[in-house]
Design a protein around this motif. Structure first.
Motif, PDB file in Angstrom:
ATOM      1  N   LYS A 141       0.845  -1.190   0.000  1.00 47.81           N
ATOM      2  CA  LYS A 141       0.000   0.000   0.000  1.00 47.81           C
ATOM      3  C   LYS A 141       0.885   1.245   0.000  1.00 47.81           C
ATOM      4  CE  LYS A 141      -4.173  -1.884   0.467  1.00 47.81           C
ATOM      5  NZ  LYS A 141      -5.277  -1.685  -0.492  1.00 47.81           N
ATOM      6  N   ILE A 142       0.425   2.284  -0.702  1.00 46.12           N
ATOM      7  CA  ILE A 142       1.056   3.599  -0.631  1.00 46.12           C
ATOM      8  C   ILE A 142      -0.048   4.640  -0.498  1.00 46.12           C
ATOM      9  CG2 ILE A 142       3.112   2.942  -1.952  1.00 46.12           C
ATOM     10  CD1 ILE A 142       1.861   4.274  -4.411  1.00 46.12           C
ATOM     11  N   GLU A 143       0.306   5.845  -0.106  1.00 44.25           N
ATOM     12  CA  GLU A 143      -0.701   6.886   0.084  1.00 44.25           C
ATOM     13  C   GLU A 143      -1.235   7.416  -1.244  1.00 44.25           C
ATOM     14  OE1 GLU A 143       0.571  10.000   2.619  1.00 44.25           O
ATOM     15  OE2 GLU A 143       0.946   8.689   4.345  1.00 44.25           O
ATOM     16  N   SER A 144      -0.382   7.554  -2.228  1.00 46.92           N
ATOM     17  CA  SER A 144      -0.804   8.114  -3.510  1.00 46.92           C
ATOM     18  C   SER A 144      -1.834   7.228  -4.197  1.00 46.92           C
ATOM     19  CB  SER A 144       0.406   8.288  -4.440  1.00 46.92           C
ATOM     20  OG  SER A 144      -0.009   8.737  -5.717  1.00 46.92           O
ATOM     21  N   GLN A 145      -2.832   7.874  -4.783  1.00 45.66           N
ATOM     22  CA  GLN A 145      -3.851   7.155  -5.543  1.00 45.66           C
ATOM     23  C   GLN A 145      -3.517   7.113  -7.032  1.00 45.66           C
ATOM     24  OE1 GLN A 145      -6.829   5.701  -3.885  1.00 45.66           O
ATOM     25  NE2 GLN A 145      -5.203   6.007  -2.379  1.00 45.66           N
ATOM     26  N   ASP A 146      -2.488   7.855  -7.426  1.00 44.49           N
ATOM     27  CA  ASP A 146      -2.072   7.895  -8.831  1.00 44.49           C
ATOM     28  C   ASP A 146      -1.436   6.581  -9.257  1.00 44.49           C
ATOM     29  OD1 ASP A 146      -2.880  10.511  -8.864  1.00 44.49           O
ATOM     30  OD2 ASP A 146      -0.856  11.352  -8.744  1.00 44.49           O
TER      31      ASP A 146
ATOM     32  N   THR B 169       1.460   4.616  -9.998  1.00 45.34           N
ATOM     33  CA  THR B 169       2.820   4.822  -9.488  1.00 45.34           C
ATOM     34  C   THR B 169       3.673   3.622  -9.856  1.00 45.34           C
ATOM     35  OG1 THR B 169       1.964   6.110  -7.621  1.00 45.34           O
ATOM     36  CG2 THR B 169       4.222   5.252  -7.436  1.00 45.34           C
TER      37      THR B 169
ATOM     38  N   SER C 198      -2.925  10.756 -14.321  1.00 46.64           N
ATOM     39  CA  SER C 198      -1.903  11.181 -13.366  1.00 46.64           C
ATOM     40  C   SER C 198      -1.000   9.992 -13.028  1.00 46.64           C
ATOM     41  CB  SER C 198      -2.550  11.709 -12.087  1.00 46.64           C
ATOM     42  OG  SER C 198      -3.285  12.886 -12.357  1.00 46.64           O
TER      43      SER C 198
ATOM     44  N   SER D 178       3.119   8.741 -11.530  1.00 46.82           N
ATOM     45  CA  SER D 178       4.427   9.024 -10.941  1.00 46.82           C
ATOM     46  C   SER D 178       5.377   7.893 -11.308  1.00 46.82           C
ATOM     47  CB  SER D 178       4.322   9.120  -9.418  1.00 46.82           C
ATOM     48  OG  SER D 178       3.508  10.201  -9.027  1.00 46.82           O
TER      49      SER D 178
ATOM     50  N   TYR E  11      -1.692   1.219  -8.124  1.00 45.10           N
ATOM     51  CA  TYR E  11      -2.777   2.066  -8.617  1.00 45.10           C
ATOM     52  C   TYR E  11      -3.834   2.169  -7.534  1.00 45.10           C
ATOM     53  CZ  TYR E  11      -6.349   4.111 -11.595  1.00 45.10           C
ATOM     54  OH  TYR E  11      -7.295   4.962 -12.125  1.00 45.10           O
ATOM     55  N   LYS E  12      -4.322   3.377  -7.307  1.00 43.97           N
ATOM     56  CA  LYS E  12      -5.284   3.672  -6.241  1.00 43.97           C
ATOM     57  C   LYS E  12      -4.757   3.187  -4.895  1.00 43.97           C
ATOM     58  CE  LYS E  12      -9.388   3.825  -9.183  1.00 43.97           C
ATOM     59  NZ  LYS E  12     -10.745   3.290  -9.442  1.00 43.97           N
ATOM     60  N   GLY E  13      -3.445   3.338  -4.717  1.00 45.96           N
ATOM     61  CA  GLY E  13      -2.819   3.018  -3.443  1.00 45.96           C
ATOM     62  C   GLY E  13      -2.484   1.569  -3.222  1.00 45.96           C
TER      63      GLY E  13
END
Length: 249
Positions: A168-173, A175, A202, A204, A228-230
């Protein structure tokens, strides 16, 4: 059987074919990026052994302590890639390469050899059923269906770093974490970047350019990891169709 194998060194790296499927008489950005990445890794004990042909017959492995993957353990080798494709396939070269790695590990007093696998064989990962014929076993898993395979010589086993199981990551982009270990990465990054720009997605792109960054990644990783989407999606390189499927979620 042709047993004319070559190990890449800092002296011959600039002149030797890198054994992936890319074929170009011109300088290829992915191949040159790979050469630069290897020039630093070879000094750390990274081994790239290949058949002396312009084909895809090679193995890459490194001491786990300096391998750019979020896997921890003492005194192991980590196998990044073992590939035999095309005309050379079926001649026993894969077995020779694996046996070379295992013999090298034992000669250097290693505790064992490990590699990334999955419950179901994934694209861009070496054949895990082949590895299991040599005695590799599953020693750790993630909730995403990935597995750590290991052949232990002394009863010890490596494991995924705790952060690799986060997924999991915070960004919803969209990545993508990547390094330059694979010659295909440059072109895949460019393809995805262009698609995202044209379709206003969007995204990263985070280059993993140090060992510390690799060890601290929030997902399993061989040279590539997609969120994607965290949520973690895959270690597979993405073509446009695969990317579209992810973006529909």
């Amino acid at each position: 059987m042709n047993t004319d194998f070559i190990n890449l060194t800092t002296e011959n790296l600039a002149d030797e074919h890198l054994c992936c499927i890319i074929r170009s008489k011109k300088l290829h950005p992915g191949v040159e990026a790979k050469r630069q990445w290897l020039s630093d890794r070879i000094k750390e004990g990274h081994v790239f052994r290949k058949l002396n042909v312009k084909g895809c017959v090679f193995i890459e492995y490194a001491p786990l302590e300096t391998a750019w993957v979020p896997i921890v353990g003492d005194n192991y080798y980590y196998v990044y890639c073992l590939w035999v494709t095309g005309t050379p396939k079926g001649n026993g070269y894969g077995r020779e390469l694996m046996e070379y790695c295992l013999t090298d590990a034992k000669a250097k007093g290693k505790s064992g050899v490990c590699m990334l696998g999955a419950k179901k064989q994934k694209s861009w990962l070496s054949n895990q059923s082949f590895a299991k014929k040599f005695g590799f076993e599953v020693v750790d898993t993630t909730k995403d269906g990935y597995e750590l395979l290991a052949l232990s010589f002394d009863g010890t086993t490596p494991e995924f770093a705790p952060n690799a199981k986060t997924s999991k990551i915070e960004s919803q982009d969209l990545t993508i974490y990547y390094d330059m270990q694979c010659p295909y990465i440059c072109q895949y990054i460019e393809t995805i970047r262009q698609y995202c720009e044209v379709n206003e997605v969007s995204a990263s792109f985070i280059q993993v350019d140090t060992l510390q960054k690799a060890k601290e990644l929030p997902c399993v990783f061989n040279n590539w990891g997609v969120f994607y989407k965290g949520s973690f999606e895959t270690v597979n390189l993405l073509n446009e169709d695969y990317l579209k499927r992810i973006l529909k979620k």
